[in-house]
Design a protein around this motif. Structure first.
Motif, PDB file in Angstrom:
ATOM      1  N   SER A   1       4.307  -7.548   9.785  1.00  0.00           N
ATOM      2  CA  SER A   1       3.891  -8.512   8.754  1.00  0.00           C
ATOM      3  C   SER A   1       2.368  -8.545   8.650  1.00  0.00           C
ATOM      4  CB  SER A   1       4.396  -9.914   9.115  1.00  0.00           C
ATOM      5  OG  SER A   1       5.804  -9.950   9.179  1.00  0.00           O
ATOM      6  N   ASN A   2       1.879  -9.138   7.581  1.00  0.00           N
ATOM      7  CA  ASN A   2       0.441  -9.348   7.440  1.00  0.00           C
ATOM      8  C   ASN A   2      -0.029 -10.402   8.428  1.00  0.00           C
ATOM      9  OD1 ASN A   2       0.124  -7.489   5.392  1.00  0.00           O
ATOM     10  ND2 ASN A   2       0.261  -9.012   3.753  1.00  0.00           N
ATOM     11  N   SER A   3      -1.193 -10.170   9.018  1.00  0.00           N
ATOM     12  CA  SER A   3      -1.820 -11.173   9.865  1.00  0.00           C
ATOM     13  C   SER A   3      -2.620 -12.121   8.977  1.00  0.00           C
ATOM     14  CB  SER A   3      -2.738 -10.511  10.890  1.00  0.00           C
ATOM     15  OG  SER A   3      -3.410 -11.474  11.666  1.00  0.00           O
ATOM     16  N   THR A   4      -2.314 -13.403   9.047  1.00  0.00           N
ATOM     17  CA  THR A   4      -2.986 -14.392   8.198  1.00  0.00           C
ATOM     18  C   THR A   4      -3.639 -15.510   8.997  1.00  0.00           C
ATOM     19  OG1 THR A   4      -0.903 -15.613   7.946  1.00  0.00           O
ATOM     20  CG2 THR A   4      -1.436 -13.961   6.258  1.00  0.00           C
ATOM     21  N   SER A   5      -3.426 -15.522  10.309  1.00  0.00           N
ATOM     22  CA  SER A   5      -3.983 -16.569  11.160  1.00  0.00           C
ATOM     23  C   SER A   5      -4.842 -15.931  12.248  1.00  0.00           C
ATOM     24  CB  SER A   5      -2.857 -17.392  11.791  1.00  0.00           C
ATOM     25  OG  SER A   5      -3.373 -18.377  12.660  1.00  0.00           O
ATOM     26  N   MET A   6      -6.148 -16.125  12.164  1.00  0.00           N
ATOM     27  CA  MET A   6      -7.051 -15.528  13.147  1.00  0.00           C
ATOM     28  C   MET A   6      -6.865 -16.176  14.511  1.00  0.00           C
ATOM     29  SD  MET A   6     -11.239 -15.298  13.094  1.00  0.00           S
ATOM     30  CE  MET A   6     -11.493 -16.951  13.794  1.00  0.00           C
TER      31      MET A   6
END
Length: 400
Positions: A124-129
């Motif tokens: 999945s896309n990483s959206t939370s650093m």
């Protein structure tokens, strides 16, 4: 039957170079600069080659250099900035592409923290650093990613060794009071952080009786444990993240207290290992060297011109001594030369272009014995003009 050289071998080679400079009985490495005369096309420098001829030309053209100390060198890995909506590769002990140029299985965040991706939530896309900095746990973010905190860049690392394409990496051997030591100490060898389901099967309805062997009221599911590196995640960042590259960061400031000149340009950067003192069999160890030949002259007449050839003899072609002018100080009748050949005598020194002539009264030899050290690196570049109030910042990456 096949054989491979592993990433560990490349890392070991980089470590050996790093240690050779940092140890008490250290190797002498010098970042040097030279070639004050133009390329055939100055906007398109000649391509450097690994030939004896090119290495000899480094010695012919070198102007000066500065020693690399343990504070000027570090291991580096490619820089990967965490960016939202990016799919990062998760660590897998069976993957053979972790250290490929396009693989991104670790990130550097805006907090200058480094994290290794242990799970990417099925690509999945990483959206939370990630922001956590706990020593002995992993972090599961809201996007489903699981990260392992590895280390944080310190001020020196950010200022000197963090480049657009590279970032520093190190493994500690002593407790320096940093978070990284806590992470390395807390790492657990043989721990299993991630179970990867390779076939989800079908028919499962009761999660209470599903075990790692994936048995229960369904069928066809398979899983395997992702085994961490030797020592556990976070125990050895250099080997875990593939630190097989060296970055040198050397500053040459103006004349370096009068040792160098700062009135000309250069087109070549090199690294020389263990050069000898001129006229000696001992290794040179001063912090700075000048490789120009200095002449004191007497007489009057037309002025010499910088970059012209000077010679002794009937002509340049039949000369017994010649060189190219790097510096001509008419007020003090002193000259510095590169590309010199032969032995000067106290006779007339002729300027090929200017028609100038003076008598040599004394000579001062260069610091290094010609061709006495090993040329490890050559970079041909477009011209850089030096100035007395200018600092050259040489940043050189060596890849293994």
């Amino acid at each position: 039957m096949t054989a491979i050289t592993t990433t560990n071998l490349r890392i070991n080679s980089a470590e050996q170079l790093l240690e050779s400079v940092s140890e008490p009985a250290s190797t002498m490495l010098y970042v040097s600069y030279g070639k004050n005369t133009p390329w055939a096309n100055d906007s398109l420098p000649n391509t450097a080659s690994d030939t004896i001829a090119d290495k000899n030309e480094v010695w012919r053209d070198v102007i000066g250099g500065k020693k690399v100390t343990g504070n000027d060198i570090t291991l580096v890995i490619k820089r990967v900035d965490w960016t939202t909506n990016t799919v990062y590769t998760q660590y897998d002990d069976t993957a053979n592409n972790l250290y490929d140029a396009n693989t991104q299985f670790y990130v550097l965040t805006s907090d200058y923290n480094v994290y290794k991706c242990l799970y990417n939530n099925n690509s999945s896309n990483s959206t939370s650093m990630p922001t956590y900095t706990s020593f002995n746990t992993t972090s599961t973010e809201s996007d489903g990613y699981v990260w392992k905190y590895m280390y944080t860049l310190n001020t020196k690392e950010k200022q000197r060794f963090l480049l657009d394409a590279w970032m520093p990496v190190k493994s500690l051997t002593l407790d320096d009071g940093s978070a990284q030591w806590g992470i390395q100490s807390a790492a657990v060898d043989g721990a299993i952080d991630i179970i990867l389901v390779s076939n989800s099967g079908s028919g499962f309805t009761n999660s209470s009786n599903v075990s790692i062997s994936i048995t229960g009221d369904g069928s066809g599911a398979n899983a395997r444990a992702i085994i961490g590196p030797y020592g556990g995640h976070g125990s050895n960042p250099v080997y875990e993240l593939g630190g097989s590259n060296i970055l040198m960061d050397v500053l040459i400031k103006g004349t370096e207290d009068g040792v160098l000149i700062a009135n000309n340009d250069y087109r070549q950067v090199s690294i020389i290992k263990d050069p000898l003192i001129y006229g000696s069999s001992s290794i040179f160890s001063n912090s700075v060297f000048s490789q120009s030949l200095s002449l004191a002259l007497a007489g009057s007449g037309p002025e010499y011109v910088v970059d012209e050839y000077v010679y002794q003899g009937a002509s340049l072609a039949s000369s017994t001594f010649s060189g190219r002018i790097l510096l001509w100080d008419s007020a003090n009748s002193t000259m510095k030369l590169t590309e010199y050949t032969g032995t000067p005598t106290t006779t007339t020194l002729n300027g090929q272009t200017s028609g100038a002539y003076r008598y040599i009264t004394s000579t001062t030899n260069p610091n290094l014995k010609n061709r006495s050290g090993q040329v490890l690196y050559i970079d041909n570049i477009t011209p850089v003009t030096r100035a007395i109030d200018q600092t050259e910042n040489f940043k050189i990456v060596i890849k293994y």
